[in-house]
Design a protein around this motif. Structure first.
Motif, PDB file in Angstrom:
ATOM      1  N   MET A 141     -13.538  37.361 -25.913  1.00 52.34           N
ATOM      2  CA  MET A 141     -14.142  38.167 -24.863  1.00 52.34           C
ATOM      3  C   MET A 141     -15.402  38.874 -25.356  1.00 52.34           C
ATOM      4  N   ALA A 142     -15.397  39.323 -26.609  1.00 49.04           N
ATOM      5  CA  ALA A 142     -16.587  39.942 -27.182  1.00 49.04           C
ATOM      6  C   ALA A 142     -17.724  38.932 -27.283  1.00 49.04           C
ATOM      7  N   ALA A 143     -17.392  37.695 -27.662  1.00 49.40           N
ATOM      8  CA  ALA A 143     -18.409  36.646 -27.727  1.00 49.40           C
ATOM      9  C   ALA A 143     -18.952  36.333 -26.337  1.00 49.40           C
ATOM     10  N   ASP A 144     -18.078  36.372 -25.328  1.00 46.48           N
ATOM     11  CA  ASP A 144     -18.525  36.165 -23.946  1.00 46.48           C
ATOM     12  C   ASP A 144     -19.543  37.236 -23.547  1.00 46.48           C
ATOM     13  N   ARG A 145     -19.241  38.492 -23.844  1.00 43.84           N
ATOM     14  CA  ARG A 145     -20.159  39.587 -23.486  1.00 43.84           C
ATOM     15  C   ARG A 145     -21.517  39.410 -24.163  1.00 43.84           C
ATOM     16  N   ALA A 146     -21.497  38.988 -25.421  1.00 45.91           N
ATOM     17  CA  ALA A 146     -22.754  38.772 -26.140  1.00 45.91           C
ATOM     18  C   ALA A 146     -23.542  37.619 -25.521  1.00 45.91           C
ATOM     19  N   ALA A 147     -22.849  36.570 -25.107  1.00 48.88           N
ATOM     20  CA  ALA A 147     -23.523  35.423 -24.491  1.00 48.88           C
ATOM     21  C   ALA A 147     -24.139  35.799 -23.151  1.00 48.88           C
ATOM     22  N   ALA A 149     -25.159  38.833 -22.328  1.00 54.04           N
ATOM     23  CA  ALA A 149     -26.299  39.697 -22.620  1.00 54.04           C
ATOM     24  C   ALA A 149     -27.525  38.876 -23.003  1.00 54.04           C
ATOM     25  N   THR A 150     -27.333  37.823 -23.778  1.00 54.44           N
ATOM     26  CA  THR A 150     -28.445  36.948 -24.160  1.00 54.44           C
ATOM     27  C   THR A 150     -29.012  36.225 -22.947  1.00 54.44           C
ATOM     28  N   ALA A 151     -28.137  35.707 -22.093  1.00 55.02           N
ATOM     29  CA  ALA A 151     -28.596  34.982 -20.907  1.00 55.02           C
ATOM     30  C   ALA A 151     -29.408  35.881 -19.983  1.00 55.02           C
ATOM     31  N   PHE A 152     -29.016  37.151 -19.876  1.00 53.90           N
ATOM     32  CA  PHE A 152     -29.680  38.077 -18.963  1.00 53.90           C
ATOM     33  C   PHE A 152     -30.871  38.810 -19.600  1.00 53.90           C
ATOM     34  N   SER A 153     -31.354  38.323 -20.729  1.00 51.86           N
ATOM     35  CA  SER A 153     -32.455  39.002 -21.424  1.00 51.86           C
ATOM     36  C   SER A 153     -33.749  38.187 -21.387  1.00 51.86           C
ATOM     37  N   GLN A 154     -33.916  37.337 -20.374  1.00 50.37           N
ATOM     38  CA  GLN A 154     -35.120  36.506 -20.283  1.00 50.37           C
ATOM     39  C   GLN A 154     -36.353  37.367 -19.980  1.00 50.37           C
ATOM     40  N   PRO A 155     -37.541  36.943 -20.458  1.00 45.77           N
ATOM     41  CA  PRO A 155     -38.769  37.673 -20.112  1.00 45.77           C
ATOM     42  C   PRO A 155     -38.942  37.760 -18.600  1.00 45.77           C
ATOM     43  N   THR A 215     -24.568  27.767 -19.843  1.00 43.96           N
ATOM     44  CA  THR A 215     -23.465  26.903 -19.432  1.00 43.96           C
ATOM     45  C   THR A 215     -22.373  27.162 -20.459  1.00 43.96           C
ATOM     46  N   ARG A 216     -21.247  27.731 -20.009  1.00 37.46           N
ATOM     47  CA  ARG A 216     -20.264  28.225 -20.988  1.00 37.46           C
ATOM     48  C   ARG A 216     -18.912  28.386 -20.318  1.00 37.46           C
ATOM     49  N   ASP A 217     -17.867  28.169 -21.094  1.00 33.04           N
ATOM     50  CA  ASP A 217     -16.501  28.461 -20.664  1.00 33.04           C
ATOM     51  C   ASP A 217     -16.170  29.878 -21.115  1.00 33.04           C
ATOM     52  N   ASN A 218     -16.115  30.830 -20.175  1.00 33.35           N
ATOM     53  CA  ASN A 218     -15.824  32.235 -20.471  1.00 33.35           C
ATOM     54  C   ASN A 218     -14.374  32.561 -20.109  1.00 33.35           C
TER      55      ASN A 218
END
Length: 304
Positions: A141-147, A149-155, A215-218
Motif C-alpha cells: 500500500m505504501a508503494a501504491d501511494r508513492a506510485a 504521487a509520481t503519476a500526479f506530479s507531471q509538469p 498502468t498498475r495493479d494497486n
C-alpha cells in the motif's frame, strides 16, 4: 474582432504568419476580462477560470487557494476545484496581471455561488482485508501511494486536447461523486469518483486526449490507468480486469484503455472513474459540462 482571411490564401506561408501575428495583436489589445465555469458550483466541483487581455502569465486564487495558469487559445486558463469541505455561500476569484502594454497592473475579480451538495450516506460490504489490511500488505500500500504521487506530479504544461470531455463508457451510474461511505459498518470515507456499471470485459475508453502516466495493479484501486491531459488535469480508471495501454502512450479520445473488472476493493464489477484537477479530486459529471474552448468565454466580471 479578429481578421477574416479568404480561404484561398491559407496556403501561403507568409499569409499564415501574418494571420497569426494579427490574432496575437488582437488578443493583446483585447480588454482584460475574466470568466468562471460553472457559474454555480457545489463543493467538489471542478472550476475553470479563463482570463484574457493580459500581458504574461497571471496569478490568482480561488477561495484563497492559489491558481496555476497555462496559456490557452483565448488567453490564460486555470483548472482547479472546490474542496469537498467548502461551505455553501460564495467563493471569490481574484486574478492579478499586467495590461497589454506590460506596465499597468490589472486586477480582476469574480464570485462563484457555492450550493449545498447534499451528499448521501451509504453502507457497503467488502472483504475484511480491505477494511483492516493485514501487515503483509502495508508495504504494498505504501508503494501504491508513492506510485500515485509520481503519476500526479507531471509538469503543468498546456492542454493536450482540443475538444471537451466525454464519458469513458455509457451505462448506468451506480454511485455518484461525493457519497459518504462506511465499509462493513466501520471504515468511514468519501467517494471521490463516479461509478459506472458494466459487465466484466466491457470496454473502457479515454475521456479525452492525454498521456498515460500509470498502468498498475494497486491494492485498493485494482488494475488502474491514469491519463494526464495537461494543465494539471488527470482522469483515472480503477478496478479494470484488463489494461490495454502502456505508460507513456498518447491516447486519443475514445481510445480503448482497458476492460471493466472487479479488482481491488469493490462490491462488484464496475468502472470507478475519477478526475483530479490541481491536486483535488473533483466531480467528473461537472467536468463534462465545462467548455474549455468557448469563444469568446462568457464574461462574468467587467474589466477594471
Amino acid at each position: 474582432m479578429p481578421p477574416i482571411v479568404p480561404a484561398r490564401r491559407w496556403s501561403s506561408p507568409l499569409c499564415l504568419l501574418l494571420v497569426a501575428l494579427s490574432l496575437l495583436a488582437w488578443r493583446a489589445e483585447a480588454e482584460p476580462g475574466l470568466s468562471i465555469q460553472p457559474g454555480t458550483a457545489k463543493p467538489g466541483d471542478p472550476v475553470l477560470i479563463t482570463v484574457w487581455g493580459l500581458n504574461g502569465t497571471p496569478t490568482g486564487t480561488l477561495a484563497g487557494r492559489a491558481l496555476r495558469f497555462y496559456e490557452a487559445t483565448s488567453g490564460w486558463q486555470a483548472i482547479s476545484g472546490l474542496p469537498v469541505e467548502q461551505t455553501a455561500g460564495t467563493a471569490e476569484v481574484k486574478v492579478l496581471g499586467f495590461a497589454p502594454d506590460g506596465n499597468a497592473p490589472v486586477s480582476l475579480a469574480g464570485t462563484l455561488e457555492v450550493v449545498d451538495p447534499g451528499y448521501p450516506n451509504r453502507e457497503l460490504r467488502v472483504a475484511g482485508k480491505y477494511v483492516q489490511p493485514p501487515e503483509s500488505v502495508k508495504a504494498r500500500m505504501a508503494a501504491d501511494r508513492a506510485a500515485f504521487a509520481t503519476a500526479f506530479s507531471q509538469p503543468l504544461g498546456p492542454l493536450l486536447f482540443s475538444q471537451n470531455f466525454a464519458w469513458p463508457r455509457q451505462d448506468r451510474l451506480t454511485a455518484p461523486y461525493g457519497d459518504k461511505r462506511s465499509f462493513n459498518g466501520k471504515l468511514q470515507s468519501q467517494h471521490f469518483g463516479t461509478d459506472i456499471d458494466g459487465d466484466p470485459g466491457a470496454p473502457v475508453y479515454a475521456a479525452n486526449v492525454g498521456v498515460v502516466v500509470m498502468t498498475r495493479d494497486n491494492y485498493s484501486a485494482g488494475n488502474t490507468v491514469i491519463v494526464h491531459h495537461g494543465g494539471g488535469l488527470y482522469t483515472t480508471y480503477f478496478h479494470l480486469s484488463r489494461i490495454s495501454v502502456k505508460p507513456g502512450a498518447k491516447v486519443q479520445q475514445g481510445e480503448l484503455l482497458g476492460k471493466v473488472g472487479k479488482t481491488g476493493r469493490v462490491t462488484g464489477p464496475h468502472l470507478h472513474w475519477g478526475v483530479k484537477a490541481d491536486e483535488l479530486w473533483v466531480d467528473g459529471e461537472t467536468l463534462l459540462k465545462l467548455d474549455f474552448f468557448a469563444s469568446p468565454p462568457p464574461r462574468t466580471t467587467p474589466a477594471p
